[in-house]
Design a protein around this motif. Structure first.
Motif, PDB file in Angstrom:
ATOM      1  N   PHE A  78       7.645   4.822  -0.523  1.00  0.00           N
ATOM      2  CA  PHE A  78       7.040   5.849  -1.470  1.00  0.00           C
ATOM      3  C   PHE A  78       7.889   5.917  -2.713  1.00  0.00           C
ATOM      4  N   PRO A  79       7.280   6.189  -3.856  1.00  0.00           N
ATOM      5  CA  PRO A  79       5.644   6.532  -4.140  1.00  0.00           C
ATOM      6  C   PRO A  79       4.888   5.124  -3.974  1.00  0.00           C
ATOM      7  N   LYS A  80       3.755   5.225  -3.467  1.00  0.00           N
ATOM      8  CA  LYS A  80       2.881   3.847  -3.481  1.00  0.00           C
ATOM      9  C   LYS A  80       2.843   2.915  -4.535  1.00  0.00           C
ATOM     10  N   PRO A  81       2.371   3.732  -5.651  1.00  0.00           N
ATOM     11  CA  PRO A  81       2.035   2.896  -6.808  1.00  0.00           C
ATOM     12  C   PRO A  81       3.400   2.154  -7.341  1.00  0.00           C
ATOM     13  N   PHE A  82       4.449   2.722  -7.327  1.00  0.00           N
ATOM     14  CA  PHE A  82       5.771   2.198  -7.697  1.00  0.00           C
ATOM     15  C   PHE A  82       6.043   0.982  -6.655  1.00  0.00           C
ATOM     16  N   ALA A  83       5.899   0.965  -5.445  1.00  0.00           N
ATOM     17  CA  ALA A  83       6.203   0.150  -4.493  1.00  0.00           C
ATOM     18  C   ALA A  83       5.345  -1.144  -4.721  1.00  0.00           C
ATOM     19  N   PHE A  84       3.945  -0.684  -5.345  1.00  0.00           N
ATOM     20  CA  PHE A  84       2.923  -1.984  -5.489  1.00  0.00           C
ATOM     21  C   PHE A  84       3.460  -2.638  -6.446  1.00  0.00           C
ATOM     22  N   LEU A  85       4.132  -1.914  -7.586  1.00  0.00           N
ATOM     23  CA  LEU A  85       4.685  -2.666  -8.887  1.00  0.00           C
ATOM     24  C   LEU A  85       5.889  -3.452  -8.439  1.00  0.00           C
ATOM     25  N   MET A  86       6.808  -2.947  -7.797  1.00  0.00           N
ATOM     26  CA  MET A  86       8.172  -3.488  -7.402  1.00  0.00           C
ATOM     27  C   MET A  86       8.052  -4.709  -6.418  1.00  0.00           C
ATOM     28  N   LYS A  87       6.864  -4.803  -5.692  1.00  0.00           N
ATOM     29  CA  LYS A  87       6.788  -5.854  -4.757  1.00  0.00           C
ATOM     30  C   LYS A  87       6.132  -6.983  -5.853  1.00  0.00           C
ATOM     31  N   LEU A  88       5.308  -6.558  -6.736  1.00  0.00           N
ATOM     32  CA  LEU A  88       4.631  -7.600  -7.475  1.00  0.00           C
ATOM     33  C   LEU A  88       5.872  -8.288  -8.359  1.00  0.00           C
ATOM     34  N   LEU A  89       6.838  -7.468  -8.659  1.00  0.00           N
ATOM     35  CA  LEU A  89       7.833  -8.093  -9.566  1.00  0.00           C
ATOM     36  C   LEU A  89       8.573  -9.042  -8.654  1.00  0.00           C
ATOM     37  N   ARG A  90       8.837  -8.571  -7.489  1.00  0.00           N
ATOM     38  CA  ARG A  90       9.520  -9.561  -6.502  1.00  0.00           C
ATOM     39  C   ARG A  90       8.888 -10.972  -6.338  1.00  0.00           C
ATOM     40  N   LEU A  91       7.584 -10.912  -6.697  1.00  0.00           N
ATOM     41  CA  LEU A  91       6.798 -12.131  -6.483  1.00  0.00           C
ATOM     42  C   LEU A  91       6.599 -13.160  -7.547  1.00  0.00           C
ATOM     43  N   LEU A  92       7.037 -12.571  -8.785  1.00  0.00           N
ATOM     44  CA  LEU A  92       6.791 -13.208  -9.937  1.00  0.00           C
ATOM     45  C   LEU A  92       8.048 -14.470 -10.117  1.00  0.00           C
ATOM     46  N   PRO A  93       7.870 -15.462 -10.846  1.00  0.00           N
ATOM     47  CA  PRO A  93       8.789 -16.441 -10.933  1.00  0.00           C
ATOM     48  C   PRO A  93      10.067 -15.511 -11.645  1.00  0.00           C
ATOM     49  N   ALA A  94      11.030 -16.324 -11.482  1.00  0.00           N
ATOM     50  CA  ALA A  94      12.293 -15.516 -11.828  1.00  0.00           C
ATOM     51  C   ALA A  94      12.438 -15.332 -13.453  1.00  0.00           C
ATOM     52  N   GLY A  95      11.979 -16.593 -14.111  1.00  0.00           N
ATOM     53  CA  GLY A  95      12.117 -16.364 -15.575  1.00  0.00           C
ATOM     54  C   GLY A  95      11.438 -15.212 -16.137  1.00  0.00           C
ATOM     55  N   LEU A  96      10.090 -15.096 -15.547  1.00  0.00           N
ATOM     56  CA  LEU A  96       9.143 -14.134 -16.022  1.00  0.00           C
ATOM     57  C   LEU A  96       9.861 -12.431 -15.586  1.00  0.00           C
ATOM     58  N   ALA A  97      10.163 -12.572 -14.396  1.00  0.00           N
ATOM     59  CA  ALA A  97      10.935 -11.392 -13.893  1.00  0.00           C
ATOM     60  C   ALA A  97      12.036 -10.862 -14.830  1.00  0.00           C
ATOM     61  N   LEU A  98      13.039 -11.732 -15.119  1.00  0.00           N
ATOM     62  CA  LEU A  98      14.047 -11.594 -15.712  1.00  0.00           C
ATOM     63  C   LEU A  98      13.888 -11.083 -17.102  1.00  0.00           C
ATOM     64  N   ARG A  99      12.814 -11.777 -17.753  1.00  0.00           N
ATOM     65  CA  ARG A  99      12.489 -11.288 -19.158  1.00  0.00           C
ATOM     66  C   ARG A  99      11.877  -9.859 -19.113  1.00  0.00           C
ATOM     67  N   LEU A 100      11.364  -9.464 -18.081  1.00  0.00           N
ATOM     68  CA  LEU A 100      10.617  -8.008 -17.839  1.00  0.00           C
ATOM     69  C   LEU A 100      11.831  -7.112 -17.474  1.00  0.00           C
ATOM     70  N   THR A 101      12.815  -7.491 -16.716  1.00  0.00           N
ATOM     71  CA  THR A 101      13.650  -6.512 -16.300  1.00  0.00           C
ATOM     72  C   THR A 101      14.747  -6.318 -17.650  1.00  0.00           C
ATOM     73  N   ALA A 102      14.672  -7.341 -18.561  1.00  0.00           N
ATOM     74  CA  ALA A 102      15.650  -7.034 -19.574  1.00  0.00           C
ATOM     75  C   ALA A 102      15.139  -6.027 -20.399  1.00  0.00           C
ATOM     76  N   LYS A 103      14.015  -5.532 -20.525  1.00  0.00           N
ATOM     77  CA  LYS A 103      13.435  -4.417 -21.268  1.00  0.00           C
ATOM     78  C   LYS A 103      14.002  -3.140 -20.635  1.00  0.00           C
ATOM     79  N   ALA A 104      14.516  -3.088 -19.393  1.00  0.00           N
ATOM     80  CA  ALA A 104      15.193  -1.935 -18.929  1.00  0.00           C
ATOM     81  C   ALA A 104      16.569  -1.606 -19.426  1.00  0.00           C
ATOM     82  N   ILE A 105      17.345  -2.448 -19.902  1.00  0.00           N
ATOM     83  CA  ILE A 105      18.502  -2.449 -20.405  1.00  0.00           C
ATOM     84  C   ILE A 105      18.509  -1.295 -21.481  1.00  0.00           C
TER      85      ILE A 105
END
Length: 264
Positions: free
Chosen positions: A227-254
């Motif tokens: 919970f919450p379900k919408p965020f769980a969906f997004l985080m599980k999607l992030l887990r499935l992405l290729p590492a390079g793409l996921a790292l570029r996305l998470t870098a935006k959270a710094i």
């Protein structure tokens, strides 16, 4: 096991504030007998007092989960005073956001001790009793931060990933002994721990709403509770992405001021 009124007995660690406290009060409204543990005895007593008019009962059992002998003694005392524990919820945990340049051995050790070592101490205190009775329910409170490495969560996320892995490893094994194993992966819930975060928290959830979702999951058959379900969906999607793409996305959270420092 139940008491003479047919009420089940649960043990919740980390229950003096935040999600653990809200869950305890929710369960007391449902008639549970609850043994609550945390280091702060006065706050546990306050939760117990708040539940006096509810159908269930809350009793404080102060404990620092990092102390293995104290965890064993606490479980023994709970079962002597209340009866066999039906449900153990390992919720005790701590969080300190840290960028890579801020990590020290001392700060990392505290997170590892509380989040991982403390959970193992409580697990090993209660598990022999469950296996002997061939029944019981074990619940590990992890986090969606355990799905993927996220900025400022190198140590915290590692401990939560460890809890997810632990629960996954135990579930098929302990199911043979009649023991139900679940893992809870919350997103952002409004608690004293998330108040430490200095970044936007998408889908930030009210603690009582989160406790309701938590309890509903406990009563269900699913291994993972999110919970919450919408965020769980997004985080599980992030887990499935290729590492390079996921790292570029998470870098935006710094944090912006920190990212500038890192670039110079």
């Amino acid at each position: 096991m139940t008491d003479d009124k047919g009420r089940k007995i649960a043990w919740i660690t980390g229950a003096s504030s935040g999600l653990g406290r809200a869950l305890a009060l929710r369960m007391a409204r449902e008639g549970w007998i609850l043994a609550l543990s945390a280091r702060r005895a006065e706050e546990l007593a306050a939760v117990a007092a708040e539940a006096r008019s509810l159908p269930g009962r809350i009793l404080p059992f102060p404990l620092d989960t990092v102390d293995a002998q104290a965890a064993e003694a606490t479980v023994r005392r709970i079962e002597e005073e209340l009866g066999p524990i039906d449900l153990a919820i390992f919720n005790a945990g701590t969080h300190k956001p840290m960028l890579g340049t801020e990590i020290t051995a001392e700060s990392a050790a505290k997170l590892i001790d509380v989040n991982l070592k403390g959970t193992v101490n409580c697990l090993t205190a209660v598990l022999p009793r469950f296996t002997e009775r061939q029944s019981g329910q074990l619940v590990f409170v992890a986090s969606m931060a355990g799905y993927r490495g996220l900025p400022t969560s190198a140590i915290y996320g590692a401990t939560k990933a460890g809890l997810i892995n632990m629960a996954e490893a135990l579930q098929p094994d302990l199911a043979r002994h009649g023991i139900k194993v679940q893992v809870v992966n919350p997103g952002f819930v409004k608690t004293p721990l998330t108040d430490k975060n200095e970044f936007p928290m998408p889908f930030l959830m009210d603690v009582d709403e989160a406790a309701a979702a938590f309890y509903k999951g406990l009563m269900g058959a699913k291994f993972e509770i999110t919970f919450p379900k919408p965020f769980a969906f997004l985080m599980k999607l992030l887990r499935l992405l290729p590492a390079g793409l996921a790292l570029r996305l998470t870098a935006k959270a710094i944090p912006k001021e920190q990212s500038k420092t890192a670039e110079t």
